[in-house]
Scaffold this motif. Structure first.
Motif, PDB file in Angstrom:
ATOM      1  N   SER A   1      46.493 -37.152  83.589  1.00 33.12           N
ATOM      2  CA  SER A   1      46.232 -37.992  84.575  1.00 33.12           C
ATOM      3  C   SER A   1      44.543 -37.731  84.907  1.00 33.12           C
ATOM      4  N   VAL A   2      44.454 -36.863  85.721  1.00 32.93           N
ATOM      5  CA  VAL A   2      42.792 -36.522  85.899  1.00 32.93           C
ATOM      6  C   VAL A   2      42.362 -36.041  85.175  1.00 32.93           C
ATOM      7  N   THR A   3      42.050 -36.237  83.841  1.00 35.09           N
ATOM      8  CA  THR A   3      41.616 -35.444  83.402  1.00 35.09           C
ATOM      9  C   THR A   3      40.962 -36.992  82.552  1.00 35.09           C
ATOM     10  N   VAL A   4      41.851 -38.130  82.587  1.00 33.66           N
ATOM     11  CA  VAL A   4      41.055 -39.076  81.644  1.00 33.66           C
ATOM     12  C   VAL A   4      40.104 -39.673  83.282  1.00 33.66           C
ATOM     13  N   CYS A   5      40.598 -39.450  84.291  1.00 30.47           N
ATOM     14  CA  CYS A   5      39.941 -40.509  85.180  1.00 30.47           C
ATOM     15  C   CYS A   5      38.391 -39.807  85.681  1.00 30.47           C
ATOM     16  N   LEU A   6      39.202 -38.661  85.534  1.00 31.55           N
ATOM     17  CA  LEU A   6      38.035 -37.985  86.047  1.00 31.55           C
ATOM     18  C   LEU A   6      36.272 -38.122  84.180  1.00 31.55           C
ATOM     19  N   LEU A   7      37.037 -38.072  83.399  1.00 33.38           N
ATOM     20  CA  LEU A   7      36.545 -38.896  82.194  1.00 33.38           C
ATOM     21  C   LEU A   7      35.235 -39.651  82.749  1.00 33.38           C
ATOM     22  N   LEU A   8      36.022 -40.358  82.980  1.00 33.97           N
ATOM     23  CA  LEU A   8      36.243 -43.028  83.228  1.00 33.97           C
ATOM     24  C   LEU A   8      35.316 -42.561  84.547  1.00 33.97           C
ATOM     25  N   ILE A   9      34.836 -41.524  85.231  1.00 37.46           N
ATOM     26  CA  ILE A   9      34.115 -41.289  86.419  1.00 37.46           C
ATOM     27  C   ILE A   9      32.792 -41.544  86.186  1.00 37.46           C
ATOM     28  N   PRO A  10      32.098 -41.525  85.541  1.00 40.24           N
ATOM     29  CA  PRO A  10      31.228 -41.144  84.320  1.00 40.24           C
ATOM     30  C   PRO A  10      30.448 -42.544  84.109  1.00 40.24           C
TER      31      PRO A  10
ATOM     32  N   ASP B   1      27.631 -56.504  87.506  1.00 40.18           N
ATOM     33  CA  ASP B   1      26.958 -55.646  88.568  1.00 40.18           C
ATOM     34  C   ASP B   1      27.492 -54.560  88.593  1.00 40.18           C
ATOM     35  N   THR B   2      26.441 -54.028  89.787  1.00 40.68           N
ATOM     36  CA  THR B   2      27.029 -52.080  90.140  1.00 40.68           C
ATOM     37  C   THR B   2      27.662 -52.160  91.022  1.00 40.68           C
ATOM     38  N   GLN B   3      27.600 -53.399  92.372  1.00 46.29           N
ATOM     39  CA  GLN B   3      27.867 -53.516  93.449  1.00 46.29           C
ATOM     40  C   GLN B   3      29.945 -52.378  93.832  1.00 46.29           C
ATOM     41  N   THR B   4      29.750 -52.408  92.652  1.00 45.48           N
ATOM     42  CA  THR B   4      31.521 -52.291  92.696  1.00 45.48           C
ATOM     43  C   THR B   4      32.177 -51.263  92.286  1.00 45.48           C
ATOM     44  N   VAL B   5      30.881 -50.364  91.971  1.00 44.64           N
ATOM     45  CA  VAL B   5      31.072 -49.010  91.357  1.00 44.64           C
ATOM     46  C   VAL B   5      32.023 -48.008  92.401  1.00 44.64           C
ATOM     47  N   PRO B   6      31.398 -48.144  93.443  1.00 44.78           N
ATOM     48  CA  PRO B   6      32.474 -47.163  94.532  1.00 44.78           C
ATOM     49  C   PRO B   6      33.795 -47.671  95.155  1.00 44.78           C
ATOM     50  N   LEU B   7      33.800 -48.677  94.584  1.00 44.99           N
ATOM     51  CA  LEU B   7      35.787 -49.390  94.673  1.00 44.99           C
ATOM     52  C   LEU B   7      35.713 -48.881  93.443  1.00 44.99           C
ATOM     53  N   LEU B   8      35.285 -49.220  92.174  1.00 48.29           N
ATOM     54  CA  LEU B   8      36.078 -47.994  90.823  1.00 48.29           C
ATOM     55  C   LEU B   8      36.615 -46.628  91.083  1.00 48.29           C
ATOM     56  N   VAL B   9      35.515 -45.890  91.315  1.00 51.78           N
ATOM     57  CA  VAL B   9      35.771 -44.753  91.528  1.00 51.78           C
ATOM     58  C   VAL B   9      36.639 -43.943  92.829  1.00 51.78           C
ATOM     59  N   ALA B  10      37.252 -45.131  93.862  1.00 51.72           N
ATOM     60  CA  ALA B  10      37.941 -44.586  94.594  1.00 51.72           C
ATOM     61  C   ALA B  10      39.469 -45.142  94.368  1.00 51.72           C
ATOM     62  N   ILE B  11      39.139 -46.405  92.624  1.00 53.49           N
ATOM     63  CA  ILE B  11      40.695 -46.418  91.750  1.00 53.49           C
ATOM     64  C   ILE B  11      40.578 -45.156  91.545  1.00 53.49           C
ATOM     65  N   LEU B  12      39.785 -44.751  90.511  1.00 54.31           N
ATOM     66  CA  LEU B  12      40.440 -43.661  89.407  1.00 54.31           C
ATOM     67  C   LEU B  12      40.759 -42.266  90.310  1.00 54.31           C
ATOM     68  N   LEU B  13      40.249 -42.497  91.822  1.00 53.85           N
ATOM     69  CA  LEU B  13      40.706 -40.982  92.515  1.00 53.85           C
ATOM     70  C   LEU B  13      41.425 -40.977  92.504  1.00 53.85           C
ATOM     71  N   THR B  14      42.075 -42.239  93.309  1.00 54.19           N
ATOM     72  CA  THR B  14      43.557 -42.451  93.654  1.00 54.19           C
ATOM     73  C   THR B  14      44.462 -42.373  92.217  1.00 54.19           C
ATOM     74  N   GLY B  15      44.577 -43.012  90.565  1.00 50.19           N
ATOM     75  CA  GLY B  15      45.422 -42.817  90.203  1.00 50.19           C
ATOM     76  C   GLY B  15      46.402 -41.627  90.208  1.00 50.19           C
ATOM     77  N   PRO B  16      45.802 -40.442  89.795  1.00 47.92           N
ATOM     78  CA  PRO B  16      46.738 -38.636  89.042  1.00 47.92           C
ATOM     79  C   PRO B  16      47.643 -38.742  90.586  1.00 47.92           C
ATOM     80  N   VAL B  17      46.832 -38.906  91.909  1.00 46.75           N
ATOM     81  CA  VAL B  17      47.164 -38.760  93.581  1.00 46.75           C
ATOM     82  C   VAL B  17      49.206 -40.137  93.203  1.00 46.75           C
ATOM     83  N   ALA B  18      48.657 -40.994  93.275  1.00 48.04           N
ATOM     84  CA  ALA B  18      49.741 -41.642  92.574  1.00 48.04           C
ATOM     85  C   ALA B  18      50.560 -41.590  91.922  1.00 48.04           C
ATOM     86  N   LEU B  19      50.331 -40.838  90.582  1.00 47.50           N
ATOM     87  CA  LEU B  19      51.124 -41.037  89.503  1.00 47.50           C
ATOM     88  C   LEU B  19      52.061 -39.884  90.054  1.00 47.50           C
TER      89      LEU B  19
END
Length: 218
Positions: free
Chosen positions: A45-54, A66-84
């Motif tokens: 999960s850490v590998t997948v999310c780190l690869l998706l962040i860029p 639009d790109t205004q939701t980028v911080p939201l997507l990054v927050a979701i990706l950072l949460t994924g491995p911890v929540a798992l």
């Protein structure tokens, strides 16, 4: 999107873990299964999310225009491995038949999530980012407690044959997880077209509050 990410990252992990955990007859075998599976899921999960962040900007552009939701997507990706990892540690308690610890940690997690989210939205004025940041903060706070309560099942062990068995059982369940995600979220898409986003938000909040009853059910 967070729910979709979780459905994919878990790889049918809870069902696969329960199936092989209860099949194991010795404590050492259960420790091997637990350490192998949760260790793999954490690394995966850490590998997948780190690869998706860029690619968050590209995902935001294609999904929302639009790109205004980028911080939201990054927050979701950072949460994924911890929540798992937190989710799988909770499964350890369920499989060990420890309802008191399981319920107490789930309740604490829920109250922390609400508290952090409300603080970030009301005090810090972060809006939706505050909700997601509050979720991440709650998951991070709960992680050491989850790991501590499940520590009896963790050992510095890893087995490729065990991992192959777990993946062979769990991966075919991913389409089921995706179907369940669609079943739970399709109403949001429909109501978003038929009503206003404000009304949809109130509906989602009400739905989440009703969901607190699952703490008692589990």
């Amino acid at each position: 999107l967070g729910g979709l990410l979780g459905a994919v990252l878990v790889l049918g992990g809870d069902s696969a873990y329960a199936r092989f955990f209860f099949e194991a007859k010795t404590l050492e075998r259960r420790q091997l299964i637990t350490s192998t599976w949760i260790g793999f899921l954490a690394a995966w999960s850490v590998t997948v999310c780190l690869l998706l962040i860029p690619f968050a900007g590209m995902i935001a552009e294609s999904s929302f225009g639009d790109t205004q939701t980028v911080p939201l997507l990054v927050a979701i990706l950072l949460t994924g491995p911890v929540a798992l990892v937190n989710r799988m540690c909770a499964e350890v308690l369920r499989n060990e038949f420890r309802p008191a610890a399981y319920t107490a940690l789930n309740a604490a997690s829920t109250f922390l999530l609400i508290g952090f989210a409300v603080f970030a939205v009301v005090v810090l004025k972060l809006g939706l980012l505050g909700v997601l940041a509050g979720t991440l903060a709650a998951e991070l706070v709960m992680l050491p407690f989850r790991l501590w309560t499940a520590r009896s099942m963790f050992r510095p062990l890893f087995s490729l044959p065990v991992l192959r068995q777990l993946l062979a059982f769990g991966v075919p369940l991913v389409p089921t997880s995706l179907a369940y995600w669609i079943f739970l979220t399709s109403d949001r898409l429909l109501l978003g077209k038929l009503s206003t986003l404000e009304q949809l938000g109130l509906y989602s909040i009400a739905n989440s509050l009703v969901g607190l009853a699952t703490i008692i059910v589990y």
